[in-house]
Design an enzyme around this catalytic site. Sequence first.
Site, PDB file in Angstrom:
ATOM      1  N   GLY A  49     -51.803  32.921   3.988  1.00 49.00           N
ATOM      2  CA  GLY A  49     -51.454  34.232   3.457  1.00 49.00           C
ATOM      3  C   GLY A  49     -51.961  35.382   4.308  1.00 49.00           C
ATOM      4  O   GLY A  49     -52.685  35.203   5.288  1.00 49.00           O
ATOM      5  N   ARG A  77     -41.970  34.323   7.141  1.00 50.12           N
ATOM      6  CA  ARG A  77     -42.109  33.370   8.240  1.00 50.12           C
ATOM      7  C   ARG A  77     -41.833  31.942   7.768  1.00 50.12           C
ATOM      8  O   ARG A  77     -41.613  31.706   6.587  1.00 50.12           O
ATOM      9  CB  ARG A  77     -43.516  33.485   8.813  1.00 50.12           C
ATOM     10  CG  ARG A  77     -44.573  33.406   7.734  1.00 50.12           C
ATOM     11  CD  ARG A  77     -45.880  34.061   8.135  1.00 50.12           C
ATOM     12  NE  ARG A  77     -45.811  35.498   8.230  1.00 50.12           N
ATOM     13  CZ  ARG A  77     -46.602  36.232   9.016  1.00 50.12           C
ATOM     14  NH1 ARG A  77     -47.521  35.644   9.749  1.00 50.12           N
ATOM     15  NH2 ARG A  77     -46.500  37.539   9.061  1.00 50.12           N
ATOM     16  N   ASP A  83     -47.079  29.313  10.565  1.00 44.74           N
ATOM     17  CA  ASP A  83     -47.251  30.595   9.877  1.00 44.74           C
ATOM     18  C   ASP A  83     -47.098  31.778  10.826  1.00 44.74           C
ATOM     19  O   ASP A  83     -47.127  32.931  10.381  1.00 44.74           O
ATOM     20  CB  ASP A  83     -48.614  30.655   9.180  1.00 44.74           C
ATOM     21  CG  ASP A  83     -49.764  30.344  10.118  1.00 44.74           C
ATOM     22  OD1 ASP A  83     -49.855  29.192  10.570  1.00 44.74           O
ATOM     23  OD2 ASP A  83     -50.562  31.256  10.411  1.00 44.74           O
TER      24      ASP A  83
END
Length: 660
Positions: free
Chosen positions: A142, A242, A329
Amino acid sequence: MALLRAVLRASPPAGYSRPPPAPRSAAMESAPRWLAGLRFDNRALRALPVETPPPGPESALSAPRTVSGACFSRARPARLRQPRVVALSGPALALLGLPEPDAGAEAEAALFFSGNALLPGAEPAAHCYCGHQFGQFAGQLGDGAAMYLGEVCTEAGERWELQLKGAGPTAFSRQADGRKVLRSSIREFLCSEAMFHLGVPTTRAGACITSESTVVRDVFYDGNPKYEKCTVVLRIAPTFIRFGSFEIFKPADEHTGRAGPSVERNDIRVQLLDYVISSFYPEIQAAHACDTNRVPRNAAFFREVTRRTARMVAEWQCVGFCHGVLNTDNMSIVGLTIDYGPFGFLDRYDPDHVCNASDNAGRYTYGKQPEVCKWNLQKLAEALEPELPLALGEAIVAEEFDTEFRKHYLQKMRRKLGLVRVEQEEDSTLVAKLLETMHLTGADFTNTFCLLSSFPAEPEAPGLDEFLSALAAQCASLEELRLAFRPQMDPRQLSMMLMLAQSNPQLFALIGTQANVTKELERVEQQSQLQRLTSEELQSRNSAHWAAWLQDYRARLDKDREDAGDTAAWQAERTHVMNTSNPKYVLRNYIAQNAIEAAENGDFSEVWRVLKLLESPYQQEGEHAEAPEAAGPDEAATVASRRLSYSSKPPLWATELCVT
């Protein structure tokens, strides 16, 4: 009925949580003027589930936690002391419809782009995603150091997501502080803009704002921490979603045991797919609007993501760019270069170049980038199941990626070599031999391609000896090579590892250092050979390598010229194409380091100067770019004393630079 429709329009969709009210001191501190025209319409927060803010004080927003069943969590930028502008990118800010910033605009930029105040309509949030890091699934990651501000809609009909990187902790910061520092922020700011002007798909950077607030950082992880200034970068993109955004649904990984925070929430996966395709691939959405079966639409979407990713990495290879942290990510769902960390541009050409000092195994070397991007696409295919059957996703990657990469790469390389009229199958061999020659001679990647535009192409043309001398000057010197291939291990450590390999090969394999030991043995052998070599022998060897390749190159140019009726027009076209395909200026590490060191001493003029230069990377006379005046002659002298021409090969001290 009209009243009912009005109520429904006013009601937030299911899963949408209203943001907590902004503190009066932040929201009402200053009314924007230069930024007053920005109009926010935060569609992502309406279309995708947002975590209900945890109870308690505002600080609870940044409490580390697992964010389940949501794509965003609410956030709030943390205030900085005395924010000030390092630099602003006029071209990037113009995307938002903003006029060229003046002195008054800088005060607004420092206030709002530091996060100290919120623009009307901004709704800070942090995006939830997972990722495969260095090949291993890491679970929830995150936005631990970035915040979604909202989406600005312009009069031109465009929509841009704004993001503050380094604005403080979020739910995803774990035990970190959510801050970025001046050195990393300057690198991200400059490289985002440099890549755009090179023609590479990328996110943008509109502002770099530093402050008097500090955090402690151990730069090289060597037990020598120091205080560094907190700095924020305003990032701009259509979206920052993403590959890892789709990995939040992943069940427990068989190797790491980690799982995504939203396992078995296929309903959210469907929402996310619908949002991404309708917002950023509207032509695909329109083409499949009548389909009751979503698989063909999802397959078309994944096919386009695959193609865009292949073209993006082909662009990287053609300008010598190394990303450094190609985790899932850090892969954009719309095919943009994203998340500039320990990146680097090639100086001496080396396909095994590792720009990230933390990448001990060399997973993300320059030469491996296409294969890594392909591997990441396969992980995205896994994350899209069952909405896209895995067998179909894998087939699309197999069908599309290599073909699209080779096509785009070779097309770009032909232009870099000035092959403007005829395409031939053996062109790929010519390119491969060029790169092999560059590797053997340690040639500078950027400068060698620039030089080729001045190659005397006609058989009877004079100047070949002078051209070979110019090429030789771009090859690595004996001193450079000895530095590059110096051993990295203590001889006693290497000896112990070799003894272990002989006595207990199973344990040696388990430790996983075989690749490192092999590489170290190669360095030792290379160093031994270099110690026996003289500069004259090296230059003679390099000249022989280049003379052989230039003979093939001239023969290929002859075939290209045969198809042209007018030789002078062909030569002019060739030179023009090469000059617009081979940048003279890239953000070399030593250029960024000079700007960082000046900025850390309070002089931002070098950041501005480099920014302006990188806005015109193909101009042959670009070094006279104007920068804001230095505060005094001493300030200007600080930069000038260490500055070579921006197109020079890096100085020897640059080989010691370490980016992690």
